[in-house]
Design a protein around this motif. Structure first.
Motif, PDB file in Angstrom:
ATOM      1  N   GLN A 255     -29.988  22.168  82.754  1.00  0.00           N
ATOM      2  CA  GLN A 255     -29.941  23.430  83.477  1.00  0.00           C
ATOM      3  C   GLN A 255     -28.558  23.716  84.065  1.00  0.00           C
ATOM      4  O   GLN A 255     -28.294  24.840  84.517  1.00  0.00           O
ATOM      5  N   ARG A 256     -27.644  22.713  84.051  1.00  0.00           N
ATOM      6  CA  ARG A 256     -26.348  22.934  84.692  1.00  0.00           C
ATOM      7  C   ARG A 256     -25.150  22.440  83.869  1.00  0.00           C
ATOM      8  O   ARG A 256     -24.004  22.710  84.238  1.00  0.00           O
ATOM      9  N   CYS A 257     -25.379  21.721  82.772  1.00  0.00           N
ATOM     10  CA  CYS A 257     -24.278  21.166  81.987  1.00  0.00           C
ATOM     11  C   CYS A 257     -24.429  21.560  80.521  1.00  0.00           C
ATOM     12  O   CYS A 257     -25.532  21.537  79.975  1.00  0.00           O
ATOM     13  N   ASP A 258     -23.317  21.895  79.882  1.00  0.00           N
ATOM     14  CA  ASP A 258     -23.354  22.324  78.481  1.00  0.00           C
ATOM     15  C   ASP A 258     -23.408  21.144  77.513  1.00  0.00           C
ATOM     16  O   ASP A 258     -24.056  21.227  76.471  1.00  0.00           O
ATOM     17  N   ARG A 259     -22.743  20.061  77.855  1.00  0.00           N
ATOM     18  CA  ARG A 259     -22.668  18.923  76.935  1.00  0.00           C
ATOM     19  C   ARG A 259     -23.262  17.693  77.606  1.00  0.00           C
ATOM     20  O   ARG A 259     -22.626  17.056  78.448  1.00  0.00           O
TER      21      ARG A 259
END
Length: 500
Positions: free
Chosen positions: A161-165
C-alpha cells in the motif's frame, strides 16, 4: 505466530500503525509499538499468544529501553537456550522470543546460527537494526528500500500500500543496518550415501521425524493436526498422539471425497478427537476473493491447494491455536508424480534439493497465509533441519522404489507398524485432488470465463504469463483485492516452473 512490521531510517509511527492494522489477523491478541529514542526507527507487532500468553506481549526490551525485539514464529530450542542465558541476563517473560534477544546480547549477529525454529524477527539496538528470517523461510518476511528507509512486514499486503518495489526477504539471511545482508544458511548440498545400510537409514528416518514432531508440540495453548488421510499428515498425527492425551484432528473435503474417508480411518485408529467439514461449490465461490486476498498469489496450483487449506484452518481455529501439518515430505522423499519422470538418480537428487529450497514462497506461503487468515499457527515437522540433512543423505533409489514405482518408499517403510496398511501404502494424492477440490473447481469455473475471454485477458496481462482461463480468473480476483496490486503480483512465485 504473529505479525511484525517496521521502518528504519524514519520515525514514521503512523505508517507502522497502518501496516499493523493490515496484519491484525496474524495477531488478534495484542499489539505493541517501539519507537527508538533517537527517532531512527519504529517497530510494530501484532501478537498471537502461544508461549507465555499472559506475559509475553511484544516488543520485549533488553537491559536498555532503546533495545527491543519484535518476532514471529517459534524457537524450539528455547528450553535449552534459556537456562544458560539466565545466568547472565534477567528474563522478564517466559516467551521464546526473549531468548532471541538475550542470545543477541550475548553473541551479536552470530546468535542467528544458534536458533532452531521458524522465525522472522527484528531487533532495534541503539542505532542499529537486525532483521532475520529462518533457514527455510517457513515464516514470511518482505522488505522495501525507499528514500533511505528500510521497510519490512510479514505480508506483502502491508507494504504494497505504500511501496512500489517490494521484495521477499531471503530465507536463512539476516540484515544488519551497519553491514547489509548476510546469508547464514542454505540447504546443504550433501551427496547421497550410496553405501549406507538401508535399514539404518529407515531407522534414522523414524527417529528423526519422531524428534521433529515432539519438539513442535511445545506450546502453552492447545495443539492439533491437519489430517487429510494421506501418509504425511497421518504420520504426524500418529506420532503426536503418542505424546498427548487428547489430540484434535481436522479434515475437509467435498461430499464423499477420498480424504474424508481416509482421515476417519486414521482418526479412529490413532484415537483422536476428529472434526470434518464438507465444502460446497457455492461456499468456495463466495469465499474465493477472500482466499486470494490472504494468499497473495494467483498461481493455479497454489490456489487449488489453498482452498482446502483455508477451510481446514477455519475449522481448526474453533478448537486449537497451533496446528501441525505435513508440508515438506513430498520434496524430501519424492512424493510428486513428476519426480518419476526424472531421468536418473543424480538429477532427481538435485531436483529434490531444489524443491526444498523453493518451498518458502510456494507451499509454505500457502500454509502460513491460510492458517494465519484464521489466527492459528502452522508448524511443519518434516522441515526440521535434521530431517532436511538426512533427506539429502538418503539415495534417490530408496525414495522411488519398487515395481510399479512407489513414491516415498523409505518413509513408508519406516512406519509400517504405526498406521493401517491401506494408509501407509495409499497412493499419493495432492491436497486439492484427495479433498475433491479439483473436481469442484472444474464445474464451478467452467461458467466464469470462456476460452476466448481468457485469451484476450492473457494478452492484456502478458507479463504475468497466465496459463489458463482458471488462472486468469484468479488473477482478476487478486487484482480486485488490492488498491495497489502491482507489488503483490510482482512477487507471485510459479510452482510449475521446474528445470526438469
Amino acid at each position: 505466530m504473529c505479525g511484525i512490521t517496521g521502518v528504519w531510517g524514519s520515525s514514521d509511527s503512523q505508517s507502522v500503525k497502518t501496516m499493523m492494522e493490515t496484519l491484525v489477523h496474524r495477531g488478534p491478541d495484542a499489539d505493541g509499538l517501539f519507537i527508538s529514542a533517537n527517532d531512527l526507527g519504529v517497530l510494530g507487532h501484532r501478537r498471537l499468544s502461544i508461549m507465555d500468553p499472559k506475559g509475553g506481549d511484544q516488543p520485549i526490551y533488553g537491559d536498555s529501553r532503546n533495545q527491543a525485539i519484535v518476532g514471529n514464529g517459534e524457537i524450539y530450542n528455547f528450553p535449552q537456550l534459556q537456562p544458560d542465558l539466565a545466568q547472565r541476563y534477567s528474563f522478564t517473560t517466559r516467551s521464546d522470543t526473549e531468548a532471541i534477544l538475550r542470545l543477541y546480547e550475548d553473541q551479536g549477529t552470530a546468535s542467528v546460527e544458534q536458533l532452531d525454529g521458524m522465525y522472522a524477527f527484528a531487533i532495534a539496538d541503539q542505532t542499529r537494526l537486525l532483521v532475520a528470517r529462518d533457514p527455510i523461510g517457513i515464516k514470511p518476511l518482505y522488505y522495501a528500500e525507499e528514500d533511505g528507509r528500510f521497510i519490512f512486514a510479514s505480508e506483502l499486503k502491508a507494504i504494497a500500500q505504500r511501496c512500489d518495489r517490494v521484495q521477499e526477504f531471503p530465507p536463512g539471511t539476516y540484515f544488519d543496518s551497519d553491514s547489509g545482508f548476510s546469508t547464514f544458511y542454505s540447504v546443504p548440498d550433501i551427496p547421497p550415501d550410496q553405501d549406507a545400510d538401508p535399514e539404518s537409514l529407515i531407522q534414522a528416518v523414524r527417529k528423526t521425524l519422531e524428534m521433529a514432531v515432539k519438539k513442535r508440540l511445545m506450546s502453552d495453548v492447545p495443539v492439533g493436526c491437519f489430517l487429510s488421510g494421506g501418509l504425511d499428515s497421518s504420520l504426524i498425527t500418529a506420532i503426536a498422539k503418542q505424546h498427548l492425551d487428547e489430540l484434535h484432528t481436522f479434515s475437509i473435503g467435498t461430499e464423499g471425497s477420498r480424504d474424508l474417508k481416509a482421515a476417519r480411518l486414521v482418526a479412529e485408529h490413532v484415537g483422536t478427537i476428529h472434526h470434518e467439514y464438507v465444502i460446497t461449490p457455492d461456499e468456495v465461490t463466495a469465499l474465493l476473493p477472500e482466499i486470494l486476498y490472504y494468499l497473495e498469489s494467483f498461481d493455479q496450483d497454489l490456489v487449488r491447494s489453498a482452498i482446502p487449506c483455508y477451510f481446514t484452518s477455519r475449522l481448526a481455529a474453533e478448537h486449537v491455536k497451533v496446528i501441525l501439518t505435513g508440508e515438506g515430505a513430498d520434496e524430501l522423499f519424492a512424493g510428486y508424480t513428476y519426480y518419476k519422470s526424472v531421468p536418473d538418480d543424480d538429477t532427481l537428487h538435485r531436483e529434490l534439493r531444489r524443491s526444498v529450497m523453493t518451498l518458502h514462497n510456494i507451499n509454505l506461503q500457502r500454509v502460513d497465509r491460510m492458517t494465519m487468515a484464521h489466527s492459528i499457527e502452522g508448524r511443519v515437522p518434516f522441515l526440521d533441519l535434521a530431517m532436511i540433512e538426512l533427506g539429502q543423505r538418503i539415495p534417490a533409489s530408496l525414495k522411488l522404489r519398487g515395481e510399479p514405482i512407489v513414491e516415498k518408499w523409505i518413509l513408508r517403510q519406516a512406519f509400517t507398524d504405526l498406521l493401517p496398511e491401506e494408509i501407509v501404502w495409499r497412493t499419493k494424492e495432492q491436497f486439492d485432488e484427495g479433498s475433491g477440490t479439483v473436481d469442484l473447481l472444474g464445474d464451478m469455473l467452467s461458467q466464469v470465463m470462456s476460452e476466448s475471454e481468457a485469451t484476450e485477458y492473457q494478452q492484456k496481462h502478458r507479463r504475468d504469463r497466465l496459463r489458463s482461463a482458471e488462472e486468469c480468473h484468479y488473477h482478476r480476483l487478486l487484482m480486485e483485492a488490492y488498491d495497489r496490486p502491482e507489488p503483490v503480483l510482482a512477487n507471485v512465485a510459479r510452482w510449475a516452473e521446474r528445470p526438469v
